[in-house]
Scaffold this motif. Structure first.
Motif, PDB file in Angstrom:
ATOM      1  N   LYS A  77       0.831  -1.211   0.000  1.00  0.00           N
ATOM      2  CA  LYS A  77       0.000   0.000   0.000  1.00  0.00           C
ATOM      3  C   LYS A  77       0.862   1.257   0.000  1.00  0.00           C
ATOM      4  O   LYS A  77       0.575   2.232  -0.703  1.00  0.00           O
ATOM      5  CB  LYS A  77      -0.925   0.003   1.214  1.00  0.00           C
ATOM      6  CG  LYS A  77      -2.113  -0.918   1.105  1.00  0.00           C
ATOM      7  CD  LYS A  77      -3.215  -0.310   0.259  1.00  0.00           C
ATOM      8  CE  LYS A  77      -4.471  -1.175   0.309  1.00  0.00           C
ATOM      9  NZ  LYS A  77      -5.570  -0.605  -0.473  1.00  0.00           N
ATOM     10  N   ILE A  78       1.920   1.235   0.802  1.00  0.00           N
ATOM     11  CA  ILE A  78       2.818   2.390   0.882  1.00  0.00           C
ATOM     12  C   ILE A  78       3.517   2.602  -0.458  1.00  0.00           C
ATOM     13  O   ILE A  78       3.608   3.734  -0.960  1.00  0.00           O
ATOM     14  CB  ILE A  78       3.840   2.197   2.010  1.00  0.00           C
ATOM     15  CG1 ILE A  78       3.121   2.170   3.361  1.00  0.00           C
ATOM     16  CG2 ILE A  78       4.902   3.293   1.981  1.00  0.00           C
ATOM     17  CD1 ILE A  78       3.981   1.677   4.503  1.00  0.00           C
ATOM     18  N   ALA A  79       3.999   1.529  -1.044  1.00  0.00           N
ATOM     19  CA  ALA A  79       4.665   1.637  -2.342  1.00  0.00           C
ATOM     20  C   ALA A  79       3.713   2.179  -3.411  1.00  0.00           C
ATOM     21  O   ALA A  79       4.081   3.054  -4.204  1.00  0.00           O
ATOM     22  CB  ALA A  79       5.216   0.281  -2.761  1.00  0.00           C
ATOM     23  N   GLN A  80       2.500   1.678  -3.422  1.00  0.00           N
ATOM     24  CA  GLN A  80       1.520   2.161  -4.395  1.00  0.00           C
ATOM     25  C   GLN A  80       1.217   3.643  -4.200  1.00  0.00           C
ATOM     26  O   GLN A  80       0.997   4.370  -5.168  1.00  0.00           O
ATOM     27  CB  GLN A  80       0.239   1.331  -4.287  1.00  0.00           C
ATOM     28  CG  GLN A  80       0.383  -0.101  -4.779  1.00  0.00           C
ATOM     29  CD  GLN A  80      -0.876  -0.919  -4.562  1.00  0.00           C
ATOM     30  OE1 GLN A  80      -1.879  -0.422  -4.065  1.00  0.00           O
ATOM     31  NE2 GLN A  80      -0.828  -2.188  -4.932  1.00  0.00           N
ATOM     32  N   ALA A  81       1.233   4.076  -2.945  1.00  0.00           N
ATOM     33  CA  ALA A  81       0.947   5.484  -2.648  1.00  0.00           C
ATOM     34  C   ALA A  81       2.087   6.418  -3.029  1.00  0.00           C
ATOM     35  O   ALA A  81       1.902   7.638  -3.078  1.00  0.00           O
ATOM     36  CB  ALA A  81       0.637   5.638  -1.160  1.00  0.00           C
ATOM     37  N   SER A  82       3.258   5.865  -3.308  1.00  0.00           N
ATOM     38  CA  SER A  82       4.436   6.695  -3.577  1.00  0.00           C
ATOM     39  C   SER A  82       4.446   7.292  -4.976  1.00  0.00           C
ATOM     40  O   SER A  82       5.355   8.048  -5.311  1.00  0.00           O
ATOM     41  CB  SER A  82       5.708   5.869  -3.373  1.00  0.00           C
ATOM     42  OG  SER A  82       5.906   4.966  -4.469  1.00  0.00           O
ATOM     43  N   GLN A  83       3.483   6.926  -5.801  1.00  0.00           N
ATOM     44  CA  GLN A  83       3.395   7.446  -7.179  1.00  0.00           C
ATOM     45  C   GLN A  83       4.663   7.145  -7.985  1.00  0.00           C
ATOM     46  O   GLN A  83       5.204   7.999  -8.674  1.00  0.00           O
ATOM     47  CB  GLN A  83       3.103   8.941  -7.156  1.00  0.00           C
ATOM     48  CG  GLN A  83       1.767   9.273  -6.493  1.00  0.00           C
ATOM     49  CD  GLN A  83       1.482  10.751  -6.416  1.00  0.00           C
ATOM     50  OE1 GLN A  83       2.403  11.580  -6.465  1.00  0.00           O
ATOM     51  NE2 GLN A  83       0.213  11.110  -6.299  1.00  0.00           N
ATOM     52  N   GLY A  84       5.121   5.899  -7.863  1.00  0.00           N
ATOM     53  CA  GLY A  84       6.253   5.447  -8.663  1.00  0.00           C
ATOM     54  C   GLY A  84       7.612   5.649  -8.045  1.00  0.00           C
ATOM     55  O   GLY A  84       8.625   5.201  -8.608  1.00  0.00           O
ATOM     56  N   ARG A  85       7.681   6.266  -6.889  1.00  0.00           N
ATOM     57  CA  ARG A  85       8.976   6.478  -6.240  1.00  0.00           C
ATOM     58  C   ARG A  85       9.502   5.203  -5.595  1.00  0.00           C
ATOM     59  O   ARG A  85      10.696   5.073  -5.361  1.00  0.00           O
ATOM     60  CB  ARG A  85       8.858   7.592  -5.199  1.00  0.00           C
ATOM     61  CG  ARG A  85       8.563   8.959  -5.817  1.00  0.00           C
ATOM     62  CD  ARG A  85       8.191   9.985  -4.748  1.00  0.00           C
ATOM     63  NE  ARG A  85       7.947  11.301  -5.312  1.00  0.00           N
ATOM     64  CZ  ARG A  85       6.785  11.691  -5.845  1.00  0.00           C
ATOM     65  NH1 ARG A  85       5.773  10.834  -5.882  1.00  0.00           N
ATOM     66  NH2 ARG A  85       6.642  12.904  -6.330  1.00  0.00           N
ATOM     67  N   ILE A  86       8.602   4.283  -5.283  1.00  0.00           N
ATOM     68  CA  ILE A  86       8.982   3.002  -4.693  1.00  0.00           C
ATOM     69  C   ILE A  86       8.378   1.885  -5.527  1.00  0.00           C
ATOM     70  O   ILE A  86       7.181   1.908  -5.817  1.00  0.00           O
ATOM     71  CB  ILE A  86       8.471   2.868  -3.246  1.00  0.00           C
ATOM     72  CG1 ILE A  86       9.097   3.932  -2.340  1.00  0.00           C
ATOM     73  CG2 ILE A  86       8.769   1.475  -2.689  1.00  0.00           C
ATOM     74  CD1 ILE A  86       8.435   4.023  -0.968  1.00  0.00           C
ATOM     75  N   THR A  87       9.198   0.920  -5.923  1.00  0.00           N
ATOM     76  CA  THR A  87       8.701  -0.283  -6.578  1.00  0.00           C
ATOM     77  C   THR A  87       9.037  -1.477  -5.687  1.00  0.00           C
ATOM     78  O   THR A  87      10.042  -1.464  -4.972  1.00  0.00           O
ATOM     79  CB  THR A  87       9.325  -0.490  -7.964  1.00  0.00           C
ATOM     80  OG1 THR A  87      10.758  -0.527  -7.836  1.00  0.00           O
ATOM     81  CG2 THR A  87       8.941   0.641  -8.914  1.00  0.00           C
ATOM     82  N   THR A  88       8.196  -2.489  -5.720  1.00  0.00           N
ATOM     83  CA  THR A  88       8.373  -3.642  -4.841  1.00  0.00           C
ATOM     84  C   THR A  88       8.722  -4.901  -5.620  1.00  0.00           C
ATOM     85  O   THR A  88       8.251  -5.108  -6.739  1.00  0.00           O
ATOM     86  CB  THR A  88       7.093  -3.907  -4.025  1.00  0.00           C
ATOM     87  OG1 THR A  88       5.978  -4.016  -4.920  1.00  0.00           O
ATOM     88  CG2 THR A  88       6.844  -2.797  -3.020  1.00  0.00           C
ATOM     89  N   HIS A  89       9.542  -5.736  -4.993  1.00  0.00           N
ATOM     90  CA  HIS A  89       9.875  -7.065  -5.493  1.00  0.00           C
ATOM     91  C   HIS A  89       9.801  -8.022  -4.314  1.00  0.00           C
ATOM     92  O   HIS A  89      10.405  -7.757  -3.258  1.00  0.00           O
ATOM     93  CB  HIS A  89      11.280  -7.107  -6.103  1.00  0.00           C
ATOM     94  CG  HIS A  89      11.444  -6.254  -7.302  1.00  0.00           C
ATOM     95  ND1 HIS A  89      11.133  -6.680  -8.570  1.00  0.00           N
ATOM     96  CD2 HIS A  89      11.873  -4.972  -7.436  1.00  0.00           C
ATOM     97  CE1 HIS A  89      11.382  -5.716  -9.439  1.00  0.00           C
ATOM     98  NE2 HIS A  89      11.832  -4.669  -8.769  1.00  0.00           N
ATOM     99  N   TYR A  90       9.089  -9.134  -4.480  1.00  0.00           N
ATOM    100  CA  TYR A  90       8.900 -10.095  -3.395  1.00  0.00           C
ATOM    101  C   TYR A  90       9.652 -11.379  -3.715  1.00  0.00           C
ATOM    102  O   TYR A  90       9.486 -11.943  -4.793  1.00  0.00           O
ATOM    103  CB  TYR A  90       7.406 -10.368  -3.183  1.00  0.00           C
ATOM    104  CG  TYR A  90       6.686  -9.126  -2.727  1.00  0.00           C
ATOM    105  CD1 TYR A  90       6.639  -8.797  -1.375  1.00  0.00           C
ATOM    106  CD2 TYR A  90       6.116  -8.253  -3.641  1.00  0.00           C
ATOM    107  CE1 TYR A  90       6.022  -7.636  -0.951  1.00  0.00           C
ATOM    108  CE2 TYR A  90       5.495  -7.081  -3.224  1.00  0.00           C
ATOM    109  CZ  TYR A  90       5.457  -6.780  -1.877  1.00  0.00           C
ATOM    110  OH  TYR A  90       4.852  -5.619  -1.459  1.00  0.00           O
ATOM    111  N   LEU A  91      10.482 -11.801  -2.761  1.00  0.00           N
ATOM    112  CA  LEU A  91      11.273 -13.014  -2.907  1.00  0.00           C
ATOM    113  C   LEU A  91      10.889 -14.007  -1.819  1.00  0.00           C
ATOM    114  O   LEU A  91      10.713 -13.624  -0.656  1.00  0.00           O
ATOM    115  CB  LEU A  91      12.766 -12.702  -2.786  1.00  0.00           C
ATOM    116  CG  LEU A  91      13.427 -12.020  -3.978  1.00  0.00           C
ATOM    117  CD1 LEU A  91      14.829 -11.550  -3.600  1.00  0.00           C
ATOM    118  CD2 LEU A  91      13.507 -12.959  -5.174  1.00  0.00           C
ATOM    119  N   LEU A  92      10.779 -15.271  -2.180  1.00  0.00           N
ATOM    120  CA  LEU A  92      10.497 -16.312  -1.200  1.00  0.00           C
ATOM    121  C   LEU A  92      11.770 -16.636  -0.423  1.00  0.00           C
ATOM    122  O   LEU A  92      12.826 -16.870  -1.013  1.00  0.00           O
ATOM    123  CB  LEU A  92       9.961 -17.564  -1.886  1.00  0.00           C
ATOM    124  CG  LEU A  92       8.644 -17.387  -2.651  1.00  0.00           C
ATOM    125  CD1 LEU A  92       8.235 -18.702  -3.297  1.00  0.00           C
ATOM    126  CD2 LEU A  92       7.533 -16.859  -1.754  1.00  0.00           C
TER     127      LEU A  92
END
Length: 207
Positions: free
Chosen positions: A104-119
């Motif tokens: 949610k925080i990343a989405q709210a950043s308007q592209g300043r934060i992108t997420t990658h999820y690793l197992l």
């Protein structure tokens, strides 16, 4: 929560190739659940049951989480772009309570934060660089500069108040069921407040 500056990129091309978007991570957990499985190298009825509960927790948080105004202003005021690399697993209760907040925080950043999820279990070489008291505790957030992939901060596996509760129960010899009941009760009452406040401090230190 710590801030740091790693001398070399944290995220290798091999790690990046294994990383999931949030939607792909959620779909993976759902697909495995339909097969009676969860993520990770260990499979059991108990872990599958935890994963089922975690799907429900994440669905609820996806709908309910609102980014706090101060935090929203902070992420939208970032002057650089960042990658948030998150080590997680579908069976992990803390991850279910925290990963949707990170997204949610990343989405709210308007592209300043992108997420990658690793197992975690597929990336132990990386996980073992971010142990908590010698353990592979998750979720673990690693903040990287988007241009260099150098580390600037890390956070996790849970807010400090929840970690203190966990340590106290561990010292008292609590069972896993007692851990789960107390911790998830804490998360329910907290309504993501401590998680968001700690991430606000982390972002302010990065700025």
């Amino acid at each position: 929560m710590t801030t740091s500056a790693s001398p070399s990129p944290v995220l290798s091309p091999e790690h990046l190739a294994r990383a999931y978007s949030y939607s792909a991570y959620r779909q993976l957990i759902t697909t495995l659940m339909a097969e009676g499985k969860t993520t990770g190298t260990t499979q059991s009825e108990a872990l599958t049951a935890y994963a089922q509960l975690n799907i429900q927790r994440m669905e609820r948080l996806d709908k309910q989480v609102q980014v706090q105004p101060e935090l929203l202003a902070a992420v939208q005021g970032l002057q650089q772009r960042y990658v948030w690399l998150v080590l997680t697993e579908g069976w992990c209760g803390d991850a279910a309570q925290i990963v949707p907040v990170l997204e949610k925080i990343a989405q709210a950043s308007q592209g300043r934060i992108t997420t990658h999820y690793l197992l975690r279990d597929e990336n132990l070489d990386l996980m073992d660089r971010y142990l908590t008291n010698g353990g592979r505790s998750i979720p673990k957030l690693i903040v990287l500069r988007a241009d260099t992939l150098h580390e600037v901060a890390q956070w996790g596996p849970r807010p400090a108040a929840a970690q203190e509760l966990f340590q106290a129960m561990k010292a008292a010899g609590a069972t896993h069921e007692e851990f789960a009941e107390k911790l998830h009760g804490w998360y329910a009452k907290d309504k993501t407040h401590h998680t968001q406040q700690e991430l606000l401090r982390l972002i302010n230190e990065m700025s």
